[in-house]
Design a protein around this motif. Structure first.
Motif, PDB file in Angstrom:
ATOM      1  N   CYS A  48      18.454  15.478  15.506  1.00 20.35           N
ATOM      2  CA  CYS A  48      17.298  15.752  16.374  1.00 20.35           C
ATOM      3  C   CYS A  48      17.713  16.248  17.766  1.00 20.35           C
ATOM      4  CB  CYS A  48      16.421  14.509  16.501  1.00 20.35           C
ATOM      5  SG  CYS A  48      15.849  13.908  14.904  1.00 20.35           S
ATOM      6  N   CYS A  50      17.572  19.960  17.985  1.00 13.61           N
ATOM      7  CA  CYS A  50      16.472  20.595  17.247  1.00 13.61           C
ATOM      8  C   CYS A  50      15.465  21.219  18.215  1.00 13.61           C
ATOM      9  CB  CYS A  50      15.768  19.536  16.398  1.00 13.61           C
ATOM     10  SG  CYS A  50      14.488  20.215  15.332  1.00 13.61           S
ATOM     11  N   CYS A  68       7.778  17.196  16.293  1.00 14.36           N
ATOM     12  CA  CYS A  68       8.544  17.156  15.038  1.00 14.36           C
ATOM     13  C   CYS A  68       7.582  17.187  13.856  1.00 14.36           C
ATOM     14  CB  CYS A  68       9.381  15.884  14.998  1.00 14.36           C
ATOM     15  SG  CYS A  68      10.033  15.561  13.347  1.00 14.36           S
ATOM     16  N   VAL A 106      11.366  15.103  18.509  1.00 18.21           N
ATOM     17  CA  VAL A 106      11.111  14.029  17.547  1.00 18.21           C
ATOM     18  C   VAL A 106      10.176  12.955  18.112  1.00 18.21           C
ATOM     19  CG1 VAL A 106      13.128  12.606  18.136  1.00 18.21           C
ATOM     20  CG2 VAL A 106      12.250  12.627  15.771  1.00 18.21           C
ATOM     21  N   CYS A 133      17.286  19.357  10.829  1.00 18.93           N
ATOM     22  CA  CYS A 133      17.749  18.492   9.732  1.00 18.93           C
ATOM     23  C   CYS A 133      17.747  19.268   8.407  1.00 18.93           C
ATOM     24  CB  CYS A 133      16.874  17.236   9.641  1.00 18.93           C
ATOM     25  SG  CYS A 133      15.106  17.552   9.616  1.00 18.93           S
TER      26      CYS A 133
HETATM   27  S1  SF4 Z   1      13.123  16.643  15.390  1.00 21.65           S
HETATM   28 FE1  SF4 Z   1      12.195  16.473  13.390  1.00 21.65          FE
HETATM   29  S2  SF4 Z   1      12.579  18.442  12.428  1.00 21.65           S
HETATM   30 FE2  SF4 Z   1      13.968  18.289  14.152  1.00 21.65          FE
HETATM   31  S3  SF4 Z   1      15.859  17.410  13.305  1.00 21.65           S
HETATM   32 FE3  SF4 Z   1      14.632  15.707  14.047  1.00 21.65          FE
HETATM   33  S4  SF4 Z   1      13.477  15.033  12.261  1.00 21.65           S
HETATM   34 FE4  SF4 Z   1      14.252  17.078  11.794  1.00 21.65          FE
END
Ligand code: SF4
Ligand SMILES: Cc1cc2nc3c(=O)[nH]c(=O)nc-3n(C[C@H](O)[C@H](O)[C@H](O)COP(=O)(O)OP(=O)(O)OC[C@H]3O[C@@H](n4cnc5c(N)ncnc54)[C@H](O)[C@@H]3O)c2cc1C
Length: 516
Positions: free
Chosen positions: A441, A444, A457, A448, A353
């Motif tokens: 997410c 990522c 996360c 999360v 993000c």
């Molecule tokens: S998992 Fe957490 S760090 Fe990764 S994109 Fe989602 S909110 Fe952002």
């Protein structure tokens, strides 16, 4: 030496045909002064797209004034005798023209107002500083509105502005029977949110020259100059406004809070650049939006949501800025002292993000409101970054950033550094919120759904740790009552897991270990 009546000094965010300094200007008697100066382009290291936008829009505005018959004394950045500052350029112009007085519209920044107020004495010439009439609510009107109120709240101010302007009003009543349709404006991200391709403006010769100049002189500043497609005239900004009203406004309301990796703009207007620099008049923009609603082209939730941002939030933010400056700049209610992490400049972080928003910011000098508030702002708040460092970052990286609008949004709304003066809510959120409102997410490295430990996360532990760390300052905040109740029900083992995860993450930040 030519003797002139008024030297009308126009700044880079005062590019409005109806600016007050030009009100009684006469091309036969007065001279307009405009200048591109290093001091303003570098007192913070503005994004190159922002500098190119302002310089090109200034050069076009000067041409328009010349077509109206004015003599415009314009100093370009690389002029050999450019004094490099507003004060220096004004002093030179006073020597050239020996005017009876300087006329200028009040600036959008406290620092520049101090400078202006000293000019009459230091430059030995009368200086008339005129109110900026491009706002619905004057500075003195806001002071009167705020006086004797125990608490300022935007929602009540906004209702007064609706009554004052008559926008979306049926007599004394709000259109549709409600002042605010936000409850209908929280559609999360999903691929069906793809908006039609957005219209931009192809740079013509003046803009291309400016882009070249900025590329050479501001190489070290954060941000890319490629694909510059900003409007630089009022006429082109109006075309973009019309395009927004036709293509994006109908879905503006429902998409307002969503974030999508593939679309940095969604249904946002991208009009703040033009409104803030003076190419579009905010009230005209609102009337155009109201007309689209009245003719049945856009739903009420979109029209109301959009108009609220301008006559509500934008005006309220400006009122708070002038009410509270200069002390407002230094407030730090939560005593946050961490330096701004490097990845705000590089985008190099595994948090998808943050990486996405910083990268889009670098490319476009733009991020939409929820990205500014709930990603980069939220992270800085949770991590305890010093609010003034956050403020400087925002002032540098966005093409619509002028201190009067940027500072209260950052210091007050986003970092809660004023302890809730501007708004009652601290905009703190864990990963769940970001997951619900975006598609970040899915790709990522972090999970999360995982709350603590390796691979979790970071927003999750940081969120609870933030609340825990600041409990004494925040526990009486009504809007956080339910959240503290949930925290209170957790076992010490759970709480410690959050505290330890957050501490481990923040230790990496502080040690600048690149595994964040
Ligand atoms: S998992 Fe957490 S760090 Fe990764 S994109 Fe989602 S909110 Fe952002
Ligand atoms: C941390 C943070 C920093 C911000 N910094 C700036 C800034 O430097 N300059 C700036 O103009 N706005 C700022 N905003 C407000 C808002 O994010 C931008 O106005 C908006 O993203 C501009 O994009 P847009 O024109 O597509 O807006 P849209 O979403 O299309 O909204 C329409 C218009 O409403 C006005 N508006 C909406 N929200 C606000 C607000 N909170 N304050 C003032 N005007 C608002 C703008 O004129 C905007 O063009 C900031 C918000 C946050 C949370």
């Amino acid at each position: 030496m030519v003797k002139v009546r008024h030297l009308v000094f126009i700044l880079g965010d005062q590019l409005s045909a109806a600016i007050s300094s030009l009100d009684q200007a006469d091309p036969a008697l007065d001279v307009v002064l405009m200048c591109e100066v290093m001091e303003e382009a570098t007192y913070v290291r503005h994004h190159p797209k922002k500098i190119a936008f302002i310089f090109s829009a200034m050069r076009h505005f000067a041409d328009e004034l010349r077509q109206r018959g004015f003599t415009v004394d314009y100093t370009v950045l690389n002029a050999p005798d450019n004094a490099g500052s507003f004060s220096g350029e004004l002093e030179r112009a006073i020597k050239r023209f020996d005017p009876e007085a300087v006329r200028i519209t009040e600036p959008g920044e406290w620092r520049v107002l101090q400078m202006m107020e000293a000019w009459a004495e230091t430059l030995h010439c009368p200086v008339d500083i005129l109110p900026d009439k491009r706002f619905v609510c004057s500075r003195s009107e806001f002071v009167a509105w705020a006086k004797n109120r125990a608490q300022l709240r935007m929602e009540y101010f906004y209702r007064d502005m609706r009554r004052k302007t008559g926008l979306l009003m049926r007599g004394e009543e709000p259109e549709g029977g409600r002042w605010n349709f936000d409850a209908e404006n929280r559609k999360p991200a999903s691929p069906d949110l793809f908006a039609p391709k957005r219209q931009g403006v192809v740079p013509e010769v003046i803009t291309r020259e400016v882009i070249d100049l900025v590329g050479r002189r501001f190489k070290a500043h954060f941000g890319s100059l490629t694909n510059f497609d900003f409007a630089v005239t009022a006429a082109d900004a109006k075309i973009l406004l019309d395009s927004f009203v036709t293509h994006q406004l109908p879905t503006f309301g429902e998409q307002q809070d969503a974030m999508l990796s593939s679309d940095p703009f969604l249904s946002h207007s991208l009009l703040s650049f033009y409104i803030n620099a003076g190419l579009l008049d905010p009230l005209d923009v609102c009337k155009r939006v109201e007309a689209a609603y009245l003719s049945g082209d856009v739903p009420l939730n979109s029209a109301e949501g959009f108009i609220r941002q301008i006559i509500g939030w934008r005006e309220y933010i400006r009122g708070v800025y002038w009410l509270k400056m200069p002390d407002y700049r230094d407030v730090n209610f939560l005593k946050a002292e961490r330096p701004l992490p490097d990845f705000y400049w590089t985008g190099e972080t595994d948090m998808n993000c943050v990486h996405t928003v910083v990268s889009e910011t670098r490319d476009n000098a733009y991020a939409h409101h929820i990205q500014r508030l709930m990603i980069t702002g939220n992270f800085a708040l949770l991590a305890g970054v010093r609010p003034q460092a956050v403020h400087e970052w925002y002032l540098e990286v966005y093409a619509d950033a002028y201190e009067w609008v940027e500072l209260p949004n950052v210091i007050g709304m986003s970092q809660f550094a004023d302890g809730g003066f501007l708004g009652s809510k601290a905009y703190a959120a864990g990963g769940n919120y970001i997951h619900r409102m975006s598609d970040y997410c899915g790709t990522c490295r972090y999970d999360v759904k995982k709350k603590t430990g390796e691979g979790a996360c970071p927003f999750n532990a940081l969120y609870w740790d933030f609340l825990d760390r600041n409990v004494e300052k925040l526990k009486r905040n009504q809007r956080l009552g339910p959240v503290y109740a949930t925290w209170g029900k957790m076992t010490e083992v759970q709480k410690n897991a959050y505290r330890q995860s957050a501490a481990a993450f923040l230790a990496k930040l502080d040690g600048a270990v690149r595994t964040y």
